[in-house]
Design a protein around this motif. Structure first.
Motif, mmCIF file in Angstrom:
data_model
loop_
_atom_site.group_PDB
_atom_site.id
_atom_site.type_symbol
_atom_site.label_atom_id
_atom_site.label_comp_id
_atom_site.label_asym_id
_atom_site.label_seq_id
_atom_site.Cartn_x
_atom_site.Cartn_y
_atom_site.Cartn_z
ATOM 1 N N LEU A 64 17.198 -82.218 29.358
ATOM 2 C CA LEU A 64 16.493 -82.790 29.056
ATOM 3 C C LEU A 64 15.611 -84.545 29.433
ATOM 4 C CD1 LEU A 64 16.180 -81.762 25.451
ATOM 5 C CD2 LEU A 64 14.546 -80.699 26.981
ATOM 6 N N VAL A 65 14.870 -84.699 29.063
ATOM 7 C CA VAL A 65 14.159 -85.910 29.329
ATOM 8 C C VAL A 65 13.875 -86.204 27.873
ATOM 9 C CG1 VAL A 65 14.152 -86.133 32.044
ATOM 10 C CG2 VAL A 65 12.304 -84.945 30.671
ATOM 11 N N LYS A 66 13.910 -88.350 27.963
ATOM 12 C CA LYS A 66 13.332 -88.404 26.628
ATOM 13 C C LYS A 66 12.019 -88.663 26.442
ATOM 14 C CE LYS A 66 17.861 -91.223 25.346
ATOM 15 N NZ LYS A 66 18.077 -92.344 25.865
ATOM 16 N N ASP A 67 11.623 -88.280 27.297
ATOM 17 C CA ASP A 67 9.581 -88.444 27.155
ATOM 18 C C ASP A 67 9.100 -86.717 26.448
ATOM 19 O OD1 ASP A 67 9.104 -89.856 30.066
ATOM 20 O OD2 ASP A 67 9.912 -88.040 29.925
ATOM 21 N N SER A 68 9.795 -86.358 26.783
ATOM 22 C CA SER A 68 9.162 -85.090 26.788
ATOM 23 C C SER A 68 9.409 -84.776 24.762
ATOM 24 C CB SER A 68 10.196 -83.226 26.791
ATOM 25 O OG SER A 68 11.607 -83.446 26.674
ATOM 26 N N PRO A 69 8.273 -83.735 24.633
ATOM 27 C CA PRO A 69 7.941 -83.864 22.723
ATOM 28 C C PRO A 69 9.213 -83.454 21.850
ATOM 29 C CG PRO A 69 7.016 -81.924 23.294
ATOM 30 C CD PRO A 69 7.301 -83.222 24.939
ATOM 31 N N ALA A 70 9.121 -84.524 20.985
ATOM 32 C CA ALA A 70 10.656 -84.039 19.950
ATOM 33 C C ALA A 70 11.167 -82.572 19.536
ATOM 34 C CB ALA A 70 10.403 -84.970 18.824
ATOM 35 N N THR A 83 17.059 -90.422 29.855
ATOM 36 C CA THR A 83 15.537 -90.785 30.408
ATOM 37 C C THR A 83 14.705 -90.686 31.491
ATOM 38 O OG1 THR A 83 16.435 -92.877 28.654
ATOM 39 C CG2 THR A 83 14.438 -93.669 30.517
ATOM 40 N N LYS A 134 11.174 -80.433 20.956
ATOM 41 C CA LYS A 134 11.741 -79.713 22.325
ATOM 42 C C LYS A 134 13.632 -79.675 22.156
ATOM 43 C CE LYS A 134 9.170 -78.362 25.675
ATOM 44 N NZ LYS A 134 9.071 -78.161 27.223
ATOM 45 N N LEU A 135 13.484 -80.803 21.668
ATOM 46 C CA LEU A 135 15.204 -80.841 21.286
ATOM 47 C C LEU A 135 15.235 -79.636 21.057
ATOM 48 C CD1 LEU A 135 17.147 -82.322 21.658
ATOM 49 C CD2 LEU A 135 17.164 -83.648 19.580
ATOM 50 N N LEU A 176 20.799 -85.209 27.472
ATOM 51 C CA LEU A 176 19.597 -85.900 27.466
ATOM 52 C C LEU A 176 19.594 -87.378 27.862
ATOM 53 C CD1 LEU A 176 16.911 -85.935 25.513
ATOM 54 C CD2 LEU A 176 17.871 -86.569 23.638
ATOM 55 N N LEU A 184 17.796 -90.036 16.488
ATOM 56 C CA LEU A 184 17.925 -88.435 16.983
ATOM 57 C C LEU A 184 18.412 -87.308 16.011
ATOM 58 C CD1 LEU A 184 18.964 -89.102 20.547
ATOM 59 C CD2 LEU A 184 16.966 -88.165 19.825
#
Lengths: 201, 201
Positions: B102-108, B83, B110-111, B81, B17
């Motif tokens: 945020l959930v970890k399976d949203s696109p990068a 899972t 977004k972070l 952030l 990350l």
DNA sequence: GCCGGGGCATGACACATGTCATGGCCGGCT
DNA sequence: AGCCGGCCATGACATGTGTCATGCCCCGGC
């Protein structure tokens, strides 16, 4: 350049790993997938030298995907990268012809290092994990016991399991009792948990 | 430059990350920790603008850490952030004064985007998740019921729970029975699973 | 003050679950 | 062939679990 395929269901983690690998001059991520059942197709399209697979994935899991990939493209080295260092996972991975088994809480520089070593023909396994896998041996559960214990997941009642597997209730009880003894648990809930942890299912 | 603190227990993910964020010109990772109980100390030492916290961590969990950090340094914005998008987690996060979830399976991408928006004073919540959290309401379990159900995790027997909580076995049974009814489960195993999924523990 | 409701705690009872002894079946061994 | 050991399947029995009716205590509303 080492060509790498990346399979991991959580998009953010997947792209973060890609970012991590992009710092290595001799490594190139040539494909990314988010589902286990896309691994083989993506590998055939992109022709990677190494496939980096997570275990928990939708579609098919990483270990099954590893076995399929091995059949389809034996020249591709496989690295399993996962959260849980369950000894049972390691055993299954070895049986699938995987070259390396990494857990996600090892330091980041291990990743590139492992990829290079694997490509050189080495096998890379965490020694602690290997010891644990050997220590707890292979599953003492018979096939039928596995069936029954597996069906008892998500809190089904005995009657339901019996109906599902076309068995008498007494028989189901018997198998579960056997599982409980073999795992050393106090009830089927704990037996299920222990068996899962050890990869006996 | 936006100063970011990164808290995540899995070293490889944490550094990945960090690698991801290093591509952003206006973001700088000024501290990394692998345990929840190091968050506040690291924040006081490094003075971040934003803290990015995982939930599952050794020491104390990310939500508790968020509450402590909020007390110690209210000017630091907090982004969770994680899972699992368990609605219960989201609710607790909101109560702790978190700015984004945020959930970890949203696109990068977004972070970074979320970090910038949070710093601008916005709150960033996945709409689906927010809807789910509202839909299932708050926990109907009384404190004592939570205690008992929680103690029944990892397959403890009733007698053990009773001993642990200094209760009669009958009382424990009663609480568990109540939990089973309130969750709509068929036994305590399923009740535990359902309650955990809904964040009722 | 006096209810009434809700959480906490208990024991009796019905039912689900775990344990045990038993028997049939199959494959390997002498 | 005969024996042995392991897996599969079953029912009887003991134990553990879930449900219910009950009482206590505390707090807020009337």
């Amino acid at each position: 350049m080492i060509r790498v395929l990346l399979a991991e269901d959580q998009a953010m983690i997947r792209e973060a790993l890609a970012a991590l690998l992009s710092f290595e001059d001799d490594i190139e991520v040539v494909a990314q997938v988010g589902r286990g059942d896309e691994v083989v197709r993506a590998a055939e399209a992109s022709g990677p030298d190494v496939a980096l697979l997570d275990i928990e994935m939708p579609g098919i899991d990483g270990l099954t995907a590893a076995a399929e990939l091995r059949r389809a493209r034996p020249q591709t080295k496989i690295v399993i990268l996962t959260t849980f260092g369950r000894p049972g996972f390691l055993r299954r991975a070895m049986e699938s012809g995987v070259s390396a088994f990494l857990v996600k809480d090892s330091p980041a520089d291990k990743l590139a290092c492992t990829i290079r070593r694997v490509l050189a023909g080495d096998r890379v396994i965490d020694p602690d994990l290997a010891a644990a896998a050997l220590a707890e041996g292979i599953s003492p559960l018979t096939p039928r016991e596995r069936d029954v214990l597996g069906a008892s997941a998500d809190g089904a009642t005995i009657a339901q399991i019996a109906q599902e597997l076309y068995l008498s209730e007494g028989t189901v009880r018997n198998y579960l009792s056997s599982c409980i003894q073999k795992t050393g648990a106090r009830n089927r809930t704990e037996a299920l948990r222990l068996a899962e942890e050890r990869g006996w299912l």
